[in-house]
Motif scaffolding. Sequence first.
Motif, PDB file in Angstrom:
ATOM      1  N   LYS A 288       1.963   6.559  -6.960  1.00 53.22           N
ATOM      2  CA  LYS A 288       0.869   7.428  -7.398  1.00 53.22           C
ATOM      3  C   LYS A 288       1.241   8.898  -7.203  1.00 53.22           C
ATOM      4  N   ASP A 289       1.788   9.230  -6.052  1.00 57.50           N
ATOM      5  CA  ASP A 289       2.185  10.614  -5.784  1.00 57.50           C
ATOM      6  C   ASP A 289       3.299  11.075  -6.723  1.00 57.50           C
ATOM      7  N   GLY A 290       4.222  10.187  -7.033  1.00 54.91           N
ATOM      8  CA  GLY A 290       5.339  10.536  -7.904  1.00 54.91           C
ATOM      9  C   GLY A 290       4.934  10.762  -9.347  1.00 54.91           C
ATOM     10  N   GLY A 291       3.842  10.177  -9.786  1.00 57.35           N
ATOM     11  CA  GLY A 291       3.435  10.278 -11.187  1.00 57.35           C
ATOM     12  C   GLY A 291       2.378  11.319 -11.476  1.00 57.35           C
ATOM     13  N   LYS A 292       1.862  11.986 -10.453  1.00 58.02           N
ATOM     14  CA  LYS A 292       0.756  12.925 -10.671  1.00 58.02           C
ATOM     15  C   LYS A 292       1.080  14.020 -11.676  1.00 58.02           C
ATOM     16  N   GLY A 293       2.257  14.605 -11.596  1.00 58.30           N
ATOM     17  CA  GLY A 293       2.621  15.681 -12.523  1.00 58.30           C
ATOM     18  C   GLY A 293       2.663  15.208 -13.954  1.00 58.30           C
ATOM     19  N   ASN A 294       3.260  14.063 -14.178  1.00 59.96           N
ATOM     20  CA  ASN A 294       3.346  13.525 -15.540  1.00 59.96           C
ATOM     21  C   ASN A 294       1.982  13.148 -16.075  1.00 59.96           C
ATOM     22  N   ILE A 295       1.135  12.565 -15.234  1.00 67.73           N
ATOM     23  CA  ILE A 295      -0.204  12.183 -15.683  1.00 67.73           C
ATOM     24  C   ILE A 295      -0.995  13.424 -16.062  1.00 67.73           C
TER      25      ILE A 295
ATOM     26  N   ASP B  20       0.824  -1.211   0.000  1.00 68.56           N
ATOM     27  CA  ASP B  20       0.000   0.000   0.000  1.00 68.56           C
ATOM     28  C   ASP B  20       0.859   1.264   0.000  1.00 68.56           C
ATOM     29  N   GLU B  21       1.915   1.267   0.785  1.00 73.63           N
ATOM     30  CA  GLU B  21       2.819   2.418   0.829  1.00 73.63           C
ATOM     31  C   GLU B  21       3.519   2.610  -0.516  1.00 73.63           C
ATOM     32  N   ALA B  22       3.922   1.506  -1.136  1.00 68.12           N
ATOM     33  CA  ALA B  22       4.584   1.574  -2.439  1.00 68.12           C
ATOM     34  C   ALA B  22       3.636   2.130  -3.494  1.00 68.12           C
ATOM     35  N   PHE B  23       2.383   1.691  -3.440  1.00 71.38           N
ATOM     36  CA  PHE B  23       1.383   2.180  -4.389  1.00 71.38           C
ATOM     37  C   PHE B  23       1.189   3.683  -4.226  1.00 71.38           C
ATOM     38  N   GLU B  24       1.029   4.155  -2.995  1.00 69.71           N
ATOM     39  CA  GLU B  24       0.835   5.581  -2.739  1.00 69.71           C
ATOM     40  C   GLU B  24       2.045   6.396  -3.186  1.00 69.71           C
ATOM     41  N   ALA B  25       3.243   5.885  -2.931  1.00 71.20           N
ATOM     42  CA  ALA B  25       4.461   6.581  -3.343  1.00 71.20           C
ATOM     43  C   ALA B  25       4.522   6.695  -4.866  1.00 71.20           C
TER      44      ALA B  25
END
Length: 61
Positions: free
Chosen positions: A11-18, A4-9
């Motif tokens: 997701k947060d890291g890709g928001k700008g690119n998405i 779950d922590e890996a998924f959130e990390a």
Amino acid sequence: MDEDEAFEAAKDGGKGNIGKELADCIAYITMFANYFEVDLEDSFYQKMEEVRNRKNRDVGV
């Protein structure tokens, strides 16, 4: 780090690119609509009315 922590990390890291990729999609959709003289606002509201009138509203747009 658990799953779950890996998924959130990730997701947060890709928001700008998405966000940038989605902006590209909107730009291309707008260009296609202009080329084919499609009123996107009218098309959107027609589609939403169609979805609203579906018997099973949970099945895709």
